[in-house]
Write a protein that holds these residues in place. Structure first.
Motif, PDB file in Angstrom:
ATOM      1  N   LYS A  90       0.834  -1.288  -0.697  1.00 34.19           N
ATOM      2  CA  LYS A  90       0.236   0.679  -0.123  1.00 34.19           C
ATOM      3  C   LYS A  90       1.004   1.444  -0.014  1.00 34.19           C
ATOM      4  O   LYS A  90       0.665   2.197  -0.310  1.00 34.19           O
ATOM      5  CB  LYS A  90      -0.734   0.056   0.891  1.00 34.19           C
ATOM      6  N   ILE A  91       1.793   1.353   0.875  1.00 36.34           N
ATOM      7  CA  ILE A  91       3.520   2.385   0.491  1.00 36.34           C
ATOM      8  C   ILE A  91       3.131   2.394  -0.835  1.00 36.34           C
ATOM      9  O   ILE A  91       3.722   3.563  -1.084  1.00 36.34           O
ATOM     10  CB  ILE A  91       4.144   1.833   1.793  1.00 36.34           C
ATOM     11  N   ALA A  92       3.427   1.354  -1.782  1.00 33.77           N
ATOM     12  CA  ALA A  92       4.000   1.862  -2.442  1.00 33.77           C
ATOM     13  C   ALA A  92       3.088   2.075  -3.758  1.00 33.77           C
ATOM     14  O   ALA A  92       3.697   3.409  -4.587  1.00 33.77           O
ATOM     15  CB  ALA A  92       4.425   0.217  -3.698  1.00 33.77           C
ATOM     16  N   CYS A  93       2.026   2.100  -2.955  1.00 33.44           N
ATOM     17  CA  CYS A  93       0.711   2.734  -4.120  1.00 33.44           C
ATOM     18  C   CYS A  93       1.165   4.390  -3.730  1.00 33.44           C
ATOM     19  O   CYS A  93       0.568   5.046  -4.918  1.00 33.44           O
ATOM     20  CB  CYS A  93      -0.480   1.763  -3.954  1.00 33.44           C
ATOM     21  N   ILE A  94       1.216   4.422  -2.539  1.00 33.58           N
ATOM     22  CA  ILE A  94       1.039   5.784  -2.553  1.00 33.58           C
ATOM     23  C   ILE A  94       2.149   6.559  -2.842  1.00 33.58           C
ATOM     24  O   ILE A  94       2.455   8.116  -2.825  1.00 33.58           O
ATOM     25  CB  ILE A  94       1.143   5.720  -0.482  1.00 33.58           C
ATOM     26  N   TYR A  97       4.172   7.560  -8.384  1.00 32.02           N
ATOM     27  CA  TYR A  97       5.280   8.806  -8.713  1.00 32.02           C
ATOM     28  C   TYR A  97       6.568   9.190  -8.646  1.00 32.02           C
ATOM     29  O   TYR A  97       7.363   8.997  -9.575  1.00 32.02           O
ATOM     30  CB  TYR A  97       4.804  10.074  -8.127  1.00 32.02           C
ATOM     31  N   PRO A  98       7.091   9.192  -7.541  1.00 30.92           N
ATOM     32  CA  PRO A  98       8.600   9.560  -7.475  1.00 30.92           C
ATOM     33  C   PRO A  98       9.572   8.355  -7.731  1.00 30.92           C
ATOM     34  O   PRO A  98      10.365   8.264  -8.677  1.00 30.92           O
ATOM     35  CB  PRO A  98       8.886   9.588  -5.970  1.00 30.92           C
ATOM     36  N   PHE A  99       8.651   7.298  -7.471  1.00 32.56           N
ATOM     37  CA  PHE A  99       9.291   5.550  -8.232  1.00 32.56           C
ATOM     38  C   PHE A  99       9.847   5.665  -9.309  1.00 32.56           C
ATOM     39  O   PHE A  99      10.247   5.123  -9.994  1.00 32.56           O
ATOM     40  CB  PHE A  99       8.896   4.571  -7.185  1.00 32.56           C
ATOM     41  N   MET A 100       8.369   6.074 -10.019  1.00 28.63           N
ATOM     42  CA  MET A 100       8.286   5.972 -11.769  1.00 28.63           C
ATOM     43  C   MET A 100       8.726   6.408 -11.882  1.00 28.63           C
ATOM     44  O   MET A 100       9.603   6.310 -13.365  1.00 28.63           O
ATOM     45  CB  MET A 100       6.415   5.847 -12.182  1.00 28.63           C
ATOM     46  N   GLU A 101       9.279   7.982 -11.293  1.00 29.54           N
ATOM     47  CA  GLU A 101      10.101   8.630 -12.422  1.00 29.54           C
ATOM     48  C   GLU A 101      12.105   8.251 -12.008  1.00 29.54           C
ATOM     49  O   GLU A 101      12.120   8.040 -13.758  1.00 29.54           O
ATOM     50  CB  GLU A 101      10.192  10.269 -11.542  1.00 29.54           C
ATOM     51  N   ILE A 102      11.937   7.940 -11.094  1.00 29.08           N
ATOM     52  CA  ILE A 102      13.651   7.219 -11.506  1.00 29.08           C
ATOM     53  C   ILE A 102      13.725   6.096 -11.985  1.00 29.08           C
ATOM     54  O   ILE A 102      14.811   5.918 -12.539  1.00 29.08           O
ATOM     55  CB  ILE A 102      13.901   7.080  -9.763  1.00 29.08           C
ATOM     56  N   ASN A 179      -1.964  -5.358  -7.293  1.00 31.68           N
ATOM     57  CA  ASN A 179      -2.437  -5.159  -8.414  1.00 31.68           C
ATOM     58  C   ASN A 179      -2.626  -3.359  -8.821  1.00 31.68           C
ATOM     59  O   ASN A 179      -2.674  -2.191  -9.629  1.00 31.68           O
ATOM     60  CB  ASN A 179      -3.946  -5.120  -8.753  1.00 31.68           C
ATOM     61  N   THR A 180      -3.010  -2.669  -7.660  1.00 33.93           N
ATOM     62  CA  THR A 180      -3.288  -1.159  -8.277  1.00 33.93           C
ATOM     63  C   THR A 180      -2.275  -0.447  -7.999  1.00 33.93           C
ATOM     64  O   THR A 180      -2.096   0.485  -8.645  1.00 33.93           O
ATOM     65  CB  THR A 180      -3.783  -1.081  -6.745  1.00 33.93           C
ATOM     66  N   PHE A 181      -0.465  -0.968  -7.593  1.00 31.66           N
ATOM     67  CA  PHE A 181       0.395  -0.210  -7.769  1.00 31.66           C
ATOM     68  C   PHE A 181       0.519  -0.988  -9.237  1.00 31.66           C
ATOM     69  O   PHE A 181       1.371   0.706  -9.829  1.00 31.66           O
ATOM     70  CB  PHE A 181       1.465  -1.260  -7.127  1.00 31.66           C
ATOM     71  N   PHE A 182       0.813  -1.473  -9.643  1.00 30.73           N
ATOM     72  CA  PHE A 182       1.022  -1.671 -11.023  1.00 30.73           C
ATOM     73  C   PHE A 182      -0.106  -1.086 -12.408  1.00 30.73           C
ATOM     74  O   PHE A 182       0.613  -1.135 -13.054  1.00 30.73           O
ATOM     75  CB  PHE A 182       0.472  -3.477 -11.341  1.00 30.73           C
ATOM     76  N   MET A 183      -1.157  -1.325 -11.643  1.00 30.54           N
ATOM     77  CA  MET A 183      -2.264  -0.153 -12.455  1.00 30.54           C
ATOM     78  C   MET A 183      -1.335   1.271 -12.699  1.00 30.54           C
ATOM     79  O   MET A 183      -1.900   1.517 -13.968  1.00 30.54           O
ATOM     80  CB  MET A 183      -3.380  -0.613 -12.045  1.00 30.54           C
ATOM     81  N   LEU A 184      -1.200   2.034 -11.225  1.00 27.47           N
ATOM     82  CA  LEU A 184      -0.568   3.181 -11.489  1.00 27.47           C
ATOM     83  C   LEU A 184       0.757   3.358 -12.293  1.00 27.47           C
ATOM     84  O   LEU A 184       0.617   3.800 -12.867  1.00 27.47           O
ATOM     85  CB  LEU A 184      -0.517   3.551 -10.019  1.00 27.47           C
ATOM     86  N   CYS A 185       1.465   2.519 -12.072  1.00 26.45           N
ATOM     87  CA  CYS A 185       2.660   2.616 -12.945  1.00 26.45           C
ATOM     88  C   CYS A 185       3.104   2.846 -14.251  1.00 26.45           C
ATOM     89  O   CYS A 185       2.862   2.895 -15.215  1.00 26.45           O
ATOM     90  CB  CYS A 185       3.374   1.700 -13.075  1.00 26.45           C
ATOM     91  N   PHE A 186       1.498   1.504 -15.116  1.00 26.72           N
ATOM     92  CA  PHE A 186       0.914   2.019 -16.219  1.00 26.72           C
ATOM     93  C   PHE A 186       0.505   2.710 -16.644  1.00 26.72           C
ATOM     94  O   PHE A 186       0.695   2.880 -17.293  1.00 26.72           O
ATOM     95  CB  PHE A 186      -0.025   0.320 -16.241  1.00 26.72           C
TER      96      PHE A 186
END
Length: 203
Positions: A90-94, A97-102, A179-186
């Motif tokens: 759940k923290i990964a979902c929160i 954005y900075p994770f995907m940036e890097i 699944n929510t995390f992967f959806m946000l990254c996608f």
């Protein structure tokens, strides 16, 4: 920490992102008075700085400020996960954005641009959005200021993140945190690709 450094390119973007993440953390704290006080104190300072930075562009947090925001969010994330206050996925979902940036920036530079991944460029999501808005202003022969477009770029991204946060909190119980995390990254990747194409088409 590097993710926050990457997004620190527009008025209030990095510190606004840190504020949104801290508000998310606060919603999950119950009977954790020390943590609530710590997060509330950080939030009070960050929101104050955000307002000055967003509307005037004169008070900048700089590299030290963005590093501190990244360090604070990172250490809080680790602590909250280790103490089982918030589940790690759940923290990964929160903090997606900075994770995907890097993550995206590193592999884009290595695999697509074939350049040193440590060298800076202007192909971050906020940079592309800024360029697209600037092109549209120039096409319409509007009088613009770089500070105004800078703040508008941050507003669009931060408003989108707030909406995504609300939506992801609604769908997480139904499809799961991972699944929510992967959806946000996608979704991030789709928006990024669309922005690149729009900038290339309109140049």
């Amino acid at each position: 920490i590097n993710g926050f450094d990457f997004v620190d390119g527009n008025n209030g973007l990095a510190i606004g992102l840190a504020s949104i993440i801290c508000v998310n953390f606060l919603f999950h704290l119950e009977n954790q008075n020390d943590l609530i006080l710590l997060l509330s104190s950080f939030l009070l300072v960050s929101v104050t700085l955000f307002l000055f930075n967003f509307f005037t562009g004169r008070i900048l947090i700089g590299d030290g400020g963005s590093y501190f925001c990244g360090f604070f969010v990172g250490t809080m994330s680790i602590y909250l996960a280790n103490e089982n206050i918030i589940i790690s996925t759940k923290i990964a979902c929160i903090i997606f954005y900075p994770f995907m940036e890097i993550f995206l920036t590193f592999w884009r530079r290595v695999l697509i641009n074939k350049v040193n991944p440590l060298k800076p460029d202007f192909l971050h999501l906020h940079s592309l959005l800024y360029t697209f808005i600037l092109i549209k202003y120039e096409e319409k022969n509007k009088v613009f200021s770089f500070n105004k477009i800078n703040s508008l770029t941050s507003f669009i991204i931060l408003a989108s993140l707030i909406i995504l946060t609300l939506l992801s909190n609604l769908i997480m119980p139904h499809i799961g945190y991972l699944n929510t995390f992967f959806m946000l990254c996608f979704l991030y990747c789709i928006v990024y690709i669309v922005l690149i194409r729009l900038v290339k088409i309109n140049k």
